[in-house]
Design a protein around this motif. Structure first.
Motif: not given
Length: 479
Positions: A413-434
């Motif tokens: 949804c941060r990139l426009g119309d969306g239905n959730g939040f998506v992160f790419e890097e498989y790290t705990s930091r990326a998950l926590m930031n999202t």
């Protein structure tokens, strides 16, 4: 002009809703068959599956006994009974052999290879009893990998026009067995060894990929991933057979996952047009898990098998920091004992912040989908995934890693119309930031969060489009 005969499709699967389901495959097989039966009258869809003890007593009185035959599996001559039942517009055939299937669970036995070799042989042996000669047999995962293999090695002359589709639901489980059981268990000859031999063992999935006329998997992104690095060693075989591979996204049962009509929600049903009832669902869920009733504290949930490739390792790494935020956390699932103990301990340490149910319970899952604010699915690999689609239909916002079917179904949804939040890097930091990004939106922009909920609830995750794609795939094999 004479009416064209229906194309006959037989789905051979080791589990199927509404009778037996241990995971997504059973749900998918049942929903696909029912949708095709209702939506495409040019197809005659039937399903064949083992008659397990787990549902025998409930449904046996509704079944019709069609007859019995014998299955020859190497040196064994085995009883094979056939029962029939029509449910949801679909005709089901149940293969009866109490020695193999009258057990507490569907899988997890030392003789699973032999059990499903018998079932795969039974798929062909029962044709004489059912009188249903299929044009296409649709086999699912390693348990029915031998269906396309046996068609090539045993039954090709008898059924020269029969074609097969093989669907990979999860590459991780390939039916790998020691080579010394090729003859005695699988009834294959030395000449057949090349079909199934791979990396110093029998690999039934490899054989099915080679022998099937069409190969599918459960999302377009996953179809690409398994050719590169997500094939658990079978990448070269998949690339060699890429010409017959397609990725078809799974759907969900949109009626069963409809918050405006789900009886589990009682008086707290709701819709995208009126979200009021979700507040009641949240309060009820908090009460169920003995959490404080905090209407504006973000309620984060996980509904998953507790294994590392589901991203559970990332969640355990961040959980101490996560509960320092203004959130509550709920988990439902079973799996690795270490993870089960971890979440039970966290629930004891933080009873006002963490709830855990180490169980597989569809009713509780439905209540969590309805009452939670956020669903975490930070999977390292995810062929398709169903939970993220179910959550969306309940206005529970998915936070997912961009992989497999998660990448195909959840849009940031941060990139426009969306239905959730998506992160790419498989790290705990990326998950926590999202999670923090979602928490900020939830906390400080309530109206925008409600609009996101409505956007998610209005996404179409029904089976109709995917079922039509399967129907077209079957027709490509016609004639």
């Amino acid at each position: 002009m004479p009416r064209k005969k229906k194309m006959k499709i037989l789905s051979a699967v080791s589990e199927v809703v509404p009778f037996m389901a241990t995971g997504g495959m059973g749900q998918v097989a049942g929903a696909l068959a029912e949708t095709l039966a209702k939506s495409d009258k040019s197809l005659d869809i039937r399903v064949i599956t083992p008659l397990y003890a787990g549902f025998r007593s409930k449904y046996e009185h509704q079944m019709k006994f069609l007859g019995a035959t014998e299955v020859q599996l190497a040196w064994r001559t085995l009883y094979c009974g056939v029962f029939e039942l029509t449910e949801g517009g679909v005709t089901y055939y149940f293969v009866d052999n109490r020695h193999y299937f009258d057990r507490e669970k569907a899988y997890g036995y030392i003789d699973d290879g032999e059990r499903f070799a018998f079932f795969s042989k039974a798929v062909f042996a029962t044709i004489e009893i059912t009188k249903f000669v299929p044009d296409v047999i649709h086999a699912h995962d390693w348990q029915t990998s031998l269906v396309p293999i046996y068609l090539k090695t045993h039954y090709g002359e008898k059924y020269p026009k029969l074609r097969t589709v093989f669907t990979i639901h999860n590459m991780e489980y390939q039916g790998q067995m020691p080579g010394n059981i090729l003859h005695d268990v699988f009834d294959l000859s030395n000449e057949d060894m090349g079909i199934v031999w791979y990396n110093e063992c029998i690999n039934l999935m490899k054989g099915a990929i080679i022998c099937a006329d069409k190969v599918t998997t459960v999302s377009p992104t996953y179809a690409g991933e398994i050719q590169v690095s997500g094939g658990y060693g079978l990448e070269p075989i998949i690339r060699e057979n890429a010409y017959k591979l397609s990725g078809i996204i799974n759907g969900i049962d949109t009626k069963a996952n409809n918050p405006s009509s789900n009886s589990l929600l009682g008086e707290h049903t709701y819709s995208a047009n009126d979200l009021t009832g979700k507040k009641g669902c949240k309060a009820k869920l908090q009460s169920l898990f003995n959490l404080p009733t905090e209407p504006r504290q973000m309620l984060i949930c996980v509904i998953s098998r507790l294994v590392s490739h589901k991203g559970i390792d990332l969640i355990t790494y961040i959980l101490d920091d996560l509960i320092k935020m203004d959130v509550q956390f709920l988990l439902l699932g079973t799996g690795d004992h270490t993870y089960e103990l971890f979440f039970e301990e966290m629930a004891l340490r933080y009873p006002d912040k963490v709830g855990a149910s180490i169980a597989f319970n569809p009713e509780i899952a439905g209540m969590i989908f309805a009452g939670a604010d956020v669903l975490l699915m930070p999977s390292r690999s995810e062929p398709c995934g169903l939970a993220q689609m179910m959550a969306s239909h309940y206005g529970t916002i998915p936070i997912v890693r961009k992989t497999g079917g998660l990448a195909d179904t959840i849009h940031d949804c941060r990139l426009g119309d969306g239905n959730g939040f998506v992160f790419e890097e498989y790290t705990s930091r990326a998950l926590m930031n999202t999670i923090k990004s979602a928490h900020d939106l939830y906390t400080f922009r309530e109206k925008d969060w409600e609009n996101l909920m409505r956007e998610a609830m209005n996404f179409d995750f029904g089976w109709e489009s995917s079922a039509n794609t399967y129907a077209n795939l079957y027709r490509e094999l016609e004639g």
